[in-house]
Design a protein around this motif. Structure first.
Motif, PDB file in Angstrom:
ATOM      1  N   ARG A 160       0.816  -1.200   0.000  1.00 30.48           N
ATOM      2  CA  ARG A 160       0.000   0.000   0.000  1.00 30.48           C
ATOM      3  C   ARG A 160       0.863   1.269   0.000  1.00 30.48           C
ATOM      4  O   ARG A 160       0.571   2.237  -0.684  1.00 30.48           O
ATOM      5  CB  ARG A 160      -0.891   0.024   1.263  1.00 30.48           C
ATOM      6  N   GLY A 161       1.911   1.257   0.814  1.00 30.88           N
ATOM      7  CA  GLY A 161       2.648   2.488   1.084  1.00 30.88           C
ATOM      8  C   GLY A 161       3.284   3.150  -0.110  1.00 30.88           C
ATOM      9  O   GLY A 161       3.482   4.373  -0.115  1.00 30.88           O
TER      10      GLY A 161
ATOM     11  N   THR B 120      -5.109   3.232   4.744  1.00 27.06           N
ATOM     12  CA  THR B 120      -6.353   2.486   4.561  1.00 27.06           C
ATOM     13  C   THR B 120      -6.529   2.169   3.078  1.00 27.06           C
ATOM     14  O   THR B 120      -5.904   2.783   2.209  1.00 27.06           O
ATOM     15  CB  THR B 120      -7.555   3.315   5.033  1.00 27.06           C
TER      16      THR B 120
ATOM     17  N   HIS C  99       1.752   6.549   8.894  1.00 27.03           N
ATOM     18  CA  HIS C  99       0.629   5.758   9.379  1.00 27.03           C
ATOM     19  C   HIS C  99       0.290   4.643   8.398  1.00 27.03           C
ATOM     20  O   HIS C  99       0.630   4.702   7.210  1.00 27.03           O
ATOM     21  CB  HIS C  99      -0.594   6.649   9.606  1.00 27.03           C
ATOM     22  N   GLN C 100      -0.377   3.628   8.908  1.00 23.42           N
ATOM     23  CA  GLN C 100      -0.833   2.519   8.072  1.00 23.42           C
ATOM     24  C   GLN C 100      -1.954   3.017   7.172  1.00 23.42           C
ATOM     25  O   GLN C 100      -2.996   3.465   7.643  1.00 23.42           O
ATOM     26  CB  GLN C 100      -1.342   1.366   8.950  1.00 23.42           C
TER      27      GLN C 100
END
Length: 208
Positions: A32-33, A198, A195-196
């Protein structure tokens, strides 16, 4: 040096990528990142943006060690040296592969939906992540992109360990990273906001 966010890191990274603008690169973010970093890079280069969805096939008792990788369009890459060294049985490999194939399909559906994949075939491909500690996922992405017949392969990240850079230099035609600290205790240490993400943030960055 600290990046405020993945987006600002992508903008900073773009300063090292201007030589690629005329090659009409296809920018592929690693979910995701890596996606918001890739989105900022694509915007700066006025380039097409997509994701490269890969799943590492980790050794069952050492998941960080890649014995292969899966990609879209049934791309399957095996690291035969790792399989030989670890002695992973065919049945254990099949179990890991089945689980990762399910997760691959789930992520493709989530991130792309009905939108067709932009083919890397015969393209200059720029694989972007938010950083590399071991480089294992980026290696998997490179091998999948090679299997999909990318003409030239570049890996670009805002921060990386020296070891990961060396590892990727054996996989990509070019590796670009403006920040290689003497000791990297984790990619998140280079960011004020790490942050993780979404699923919604990722799909928003992709414009889907």
């Amino acid at each position: 040096m600290l990046y405020d966010s993945r987006t600002t890191a992508g903008r900073a990274l773009s300063a090292s990528l201007g030589h690629l603008r005329d090659s009409d690169p296809l920018v592929l973010g690693l979910p995701r990142g890596g996606v918001p970093v890739a989105a900022a890079v694509a915007q700066a280069l006025d380039a097409e943006l997509d994701v490269i969805v890969v799943r590492k096939l980790g050794v069952p008792w050492q998941p960080e060690l890649a014995m292969g990788a899966l990609g879209e369009d049934d791309v399957r890459v095996l690291n035969t040296d790792v399989l030989a060294q670890t002695g992973v049985s065919p049945s254990a490999l099949a179990d890991v592969e089945a689980a990762e194939r399910r997760e691959l399909r789930r992520r493709v559906l989530l991130l792309r939906g009905d939108r067709p994949r932009i083919s890397p075939r015969d393209r200059v491909v720029l694989i972007v992540d938010d950083g590399m500690a071991t480089g294992a996922t980026a290696v998997a992405a490179c091998r999948v992109a090679r299997a999909q017949l990318a003409a030239r392969l570049i890996v670009a990240v805002p921060v990386s360990s020296a070891e990961a850079i060396t590892r990727l230099e054996a996989e990509a035609d070019e590796v670009i990273c403006p920040l290689v600290p003497l000791q990297l205790n984790g990619v998140g240490g280079a960011y004020r906001d790490f942050h993780q993400l979404t699923d919604h943030e990722v799909t928003t960055a992709l414009g889907t």
